[in-house]
Design an enzyme around this catalytic site. Structure first.
Site, PDB file in Angstrom:
ATOM      1  N   GLY A 144       5.035   8.451   4.798  1.00  0.00           N
ATOM      2  CA  GLY A 144       4.366   7.682   5.836  1.00  0.00           C
ATOM      3  C   GLY A 144       2.905   7.393   5.530  1.00  0.00           C
ATOM      4  N   LEU A 145       2.480   7.663   4.303  1.00  0.00           N
ATOM      5  CA  LEU A 145       1.085   7.378   3.940  1.00  0.00           C
ATOM      6  C   LEU A 145       0.973   6.089   3.128  1.00  0.00           C
ATOM      7  CD1 LEU A 145      -0.078  11.005   3.073  1.00  0.00           C
ATOM      8  CD2 LEU A 145      -0.518   9.707   5.153  1.00  0.00           C
ATOM      9  N   HIS A 197       5.593   0.272  15.182  1.00  0.00           N
ATOM     10  CA  HIS A 197       6.512  -0.878  15.070  1.00  0.00           C
ATOM     11  C   HIS A 197       5.999  -2.104  15.835  1.00  0.00           C
ATOM     12  CE1 HIS A 197      10.167   1.056  13.102  1.00  0.00           C
ATOM     13  NE2 HIS A 197       9.406   2.088  13.359  1.00  0.00           N
ATOM     14  N   THR A 198       4.723  -2.117  16.158  1.00  0.00           N
ATOM     15  CA  THR A 198       4.187  -3.318  16.826  1.00  0.00           C
ATOM     16  C   THR A 198       3.921  -4.420  15.817  1.00  0.00           C
ATOM     17  OG1 THR A 198       2.021  -2.259  16.704  1.00  0.00           O
ATOM     18  CG2 THR A 198       3.120  -2.246  18.856  1.00  0.00           C
ATOM     19  N   GLY A 242       6.628   8.448   0.140  1.00  0.00           N
ATOM     20  CA  GLY A 242       7.674   8.518   1.149  1.00  0.00           C
ATOM     21  C   GLY A 242       7.330   9.415   2.319  1.00  0.00           C
ATOM     22  N   SER A 255       3.632   2.944  -1.168  1.00  0.00           N
ATOM     23  CA  SER A 255       4.155   1.663  -1.666  1.00  0.00           C
ATOM     24  C   SER A 255       3.091   0.567  -1.590  1.00  0.00           C
ATOM     25  CB  SER A 255       5.421   1.245  -0.903  1.00  0.00           C
ATOM     26  OG  SER A 255       5.179   1.101   0.468  1.00  0.00           O
ATOM     27  N   ASP A 287       0.586  -2.061   6.425  1.00  0.00           N
ATOM     28  CA  ASP A 287       0.228  -1.196   5.307  1.00  0.00           C
ATOM     29  C   ASP A 287      -0.766  -1.872   4.358  1.00  0.00           C
ATOM     30  OD1 ASP A 287       2.110   0.340   6.520  1.00  0.00           O
ATOM     31  OD2 ASP A 287       3.556   0.309   4.878  1.00  0.00           O
ATOM     32  N   GLU A 300       7.045  -6.498  -1.230  1.00  0.00           N
ATOM     33  CA  GLU A 300       7.842  -5.448  -0.581  1.00  0.00           C
ATOM     34  C   GLU A 300       9.017  -6.050   0.190  1.00  0.00           C
ATOM     35  OE1 GLU A 300       5.756  -2.054   0.486  1.00  0.00           O
ATOM     36  OE2 GLU A 300       7.400  -1.168   1.599  1.00  0.00           O
TER      37      GLU A 300
HETATM   38  P1  ADP Z   1       5.582   5.317   1.570  1.00  0.00           P
HETATM   39  O1  ADP Z   1       5.053   3.943   1.376  1.00  0.00           O
HETATM   40  O2  ADP Z   1       5.510   5.780   2.981  1.00  0.00           O
HETATM   41  O3  ADP Z   1       4.974   6.324   0.648  1.00  0.00           O
HETATM   42  P2  ADP Z   1       7.947   4.043   0.644  1.00  0.00           P
HETATM   43  O4  ADP Z   1       9.371   4.452   0.603  1.00  0.00           O
HETATM   44  O5  ADP Z   1       7.578   2.760   1.281  1.00  0.00           O
HETATM   45  O6  ADP Z   1       7.123   5.263   1.236  1.00  0.00           O
HETATM   46  O7  ADP Z   1       7.399   3.949  -0.839  1.00  0.00           O
HETATM   47  C1  ADP Z   1       7.580   5.004  -1.738  1.00  0.00           C
HETATM   48  C2  ADP Z   1       8.004   4.453  -3.067  1.00  0.00           C
HETATM   49  O8  ADP Z   1       6.840   3.949  -3.789  1.00  0.00           O
HETATM   50  C3  ADP Z   1       8.570   5.520  -3.974  1.00  0.00           C
HETATM   51  O9  ADP Z   1       9.946   5.720  -3.712  1.00  0.00           O
HETATM   52  C4  ADP Z   1       8.342   4.913  -5.337  1.00  0.00           C
HETATM   53  O10 ADP Z   1       9.318   3.931  -5.624  1.00  0.00           O
HETATM   54  C5  ADP Z   1       6.997   4.202  -5.165  1.00  0.00           C
HETATM   55  N1  ADP Z   1       5.921   5.096  -5.597  1.00  0.00           N
HETATM   56  C6  ADP Z   1       5.066   5.798  -4.815  1.00  0.00           C
HETATM   57  N2  ADP Z   1       4.227   6.562  -5.559  1.00  0.00           N
HETATM   58  C7  ADP Z   1       4.559   6.348  -6.851  1.00  0.00           C
HETATM   59  C8  ADP Z   1       4.091   6.838  -8.112  1.00  0.00           C
HETATM   60  N3  ADP Z   1       3.096   7.718  -8.191  1.00  0.00           N
HETATM   61  N4  ADP Z   1       4.692   6.382  -9.224  1.00  0.00           N
HETATM   62  C9  ADP Z   1       5.695   5.494  -9.158  1.00  0.00           C
HETATM   63  N5  ADP Z   1       6.196   5.005  -8.020  1.00  0.00           N
HETATM   64  C10 ADP Z   1       5.644   5.405  -6.878  1.00  0.00           C
HETATM   65 MG    MG Z   2       5.862   2.174   2.229  1.00  0.00          MG
END
Ligand code: ADP
Ligand code: MG
Length: 393
Positions: free
Chosen positions: A130-131, A36-37, A128, A134, A179, A167
């Protein structure tokens, strides 16, 4: 990879009745250190990983956009090119907000698509956890859209800001630049160091032998987005109080631990904990960069900073969970672990561990079975490696 690409192209062709004319790939990332920095305008260290998202596109002859993902069971989603608005967050196809948000920002930046397009998505990045799937999705979409419509990004930072703004402004997640920056600037054998105030990124070579392991808890808090927003607001509140005595600060990270010390009494207890975490975390990142730049192997010293970071998240920032704490506690007692911490926003998600090369599958399997006994959840530990940043294929 080639066999995989052929399989993907044929999925795309079956879905959209045309072979993809543009393809782009973007990796996921781990937040190595710097919790969170980013939105507190401090330093962060991240690493790309060798998993990511591929985006495939073709132009259409009408004014529609067709979207499909191999990872989503819903067939094609269609929206109009004109008047792009985000779908509600609870829509079963709200994932389309990521590519559509990128498109909208690019249009605001001067791109003029006359006709629509089809976009197909494939990923080997668990979402979702943490990798940053998005940012991978946004960045690969931005690269592919740029190629499709002949839109040139001024530089890597302009590309980064496109996904970041999508985003924040379209998806509605008040994230920092970590990210997207890591996804774009990462490279093999390097961490990406980011000065979030100056918005400058550079690669820092990480010498010697180590492995990175990601242990996803497979469990996150249902209110994760609102907790994240709460922490953001708490940090901004603490900063505003501190500004009454240090008017020059733009973010909490403008204060060193020493400069913060005399002002601690100004903050109420919760704000004090949050601010202490951020300011000390920023100092840990700076120390890690200093160690890396010395050039020698520094795994032990850096690992200990990772553990400290986790304890600070656990007790001061309070963005850890029982599951994350269990994993870090277990890793701390295990053989061959230099350091471990929650990675990403917290409130669930994953633990990153830096281990010796001997740790390997056997070491990971022990953590996995301990976690299964503790939580009842079976997880798949992932060994990840820093690799190239986002690119057109
Ligand atoms: P993170 O970025 O940590 O993986 P986020 O909640 O920020 O988690 O982002 C995840 C979102 O990105 C998912 O809920 C979806 O909306 C979108 N997403 C990730 N992978 C895919 C995929 N293969 N196809 C469609 N949407 C995806
Ligand atoms: Mg994300």
């Amino acid at each position: 990879m080639n066999a995989k690409l052929e399989e993907l192209k044929s999925w795309y062709e079956t879905t959209f009745q045309a072979a993809p004319s543009v393809m782009a790939w973007a990796p996921g990332r781990v937040e190595f250190l710097g919790n969170h920095t980013d939105y507190n305008l401090g330093m962060v260290l991240g690493s790309t990983i060798d998993r990511g998202i591929i985006v495939m596109m073709t132009p259409r002859k009408d004014q529609m956009i067709g979207l499909a993902s191999t990872g989503k069971d819903h067939p094609i989603v269609e929206v109009e090119l004109d008047g792009l608005e985000p779908l509600p967050g609870d829509s079963p196809v709200s994932w389309v907000n990521y590519p559509l948000g990128v498109l909208k920002i690019m249009i605001q930046n001067g791109m003029r698509p006359q006709k629509g397009f089809n976009i197909g998505i494939w990923s080997d990045l668990p979402e979702g956890s943490g990798l940053s799937s998005s940012a991978a999705l946004e960045t690969a979409s931005a690269l592919a859209l740029g190629k499709l419509y002949g839109f040139v990004f001024e530089d890597k930072y302009a590309l980064m800001r496109t996904g970041w703004r999508a985003e924040r402004e379209f998806v509605g997640m008040p994230c920092g630049i970590l990210d997207q920056t890591v996804v774009i600037f990462g490279d093999a054998d390097h961490l990406v160091s980011i000065d979030c105030k100056a918005e400058l990124a550079k690669g820092v070579r990480f010498q010697g032998d180590y492995q990175f392991w990601v242990f996803n808890t497979a469990h996150k808090h249902a209110l994760i987005d609102s907790f994240y927003a709460d922490r953001n607001a708490e940090c901004m509140g603490a900063r505003d109080v501190l500004r009454t005595v240090e008017p020059g600060i733009a973010g909490l990270c403008d204060l060193s631990p020493a400069a913060f010390e005399p002002h601690k009494g100004l903050l109420e207890p919760v704000a004090l904990k949050r601010a202490t975490h951020i300011i000390e975390e920023n100092a840990r990142v700076r120390e890690t960069i200093r160690l890396l730049e010395k050039g020698a192997v520094q795994q032990e010293a850096i690992g200990s900073l990772l553990f400290q970071s986790h304890r600070s998240s656990q007790h001061l920032f309070e963005n850890s969970t029982e599951d994350l704490d269990f994993l870090v506690d277990t890793l701390e007692r295990a053989e061959g672990v230099y350091g471990a911490r929650l990675t990403g926003g917290g409130f669930g998600g994953a633990v990153l561990a830096m281990t010796t090369p001997e740790f390997g599958e056997a070491g990971a399997a022990k953590i996995r079975s301990a976690y299964a006994a503790f939580s009842g959840r079976q997880i798949e530990p992932l060994m990840v490696k820093a690799g190239p940043g986002a690119k057109l294929l």
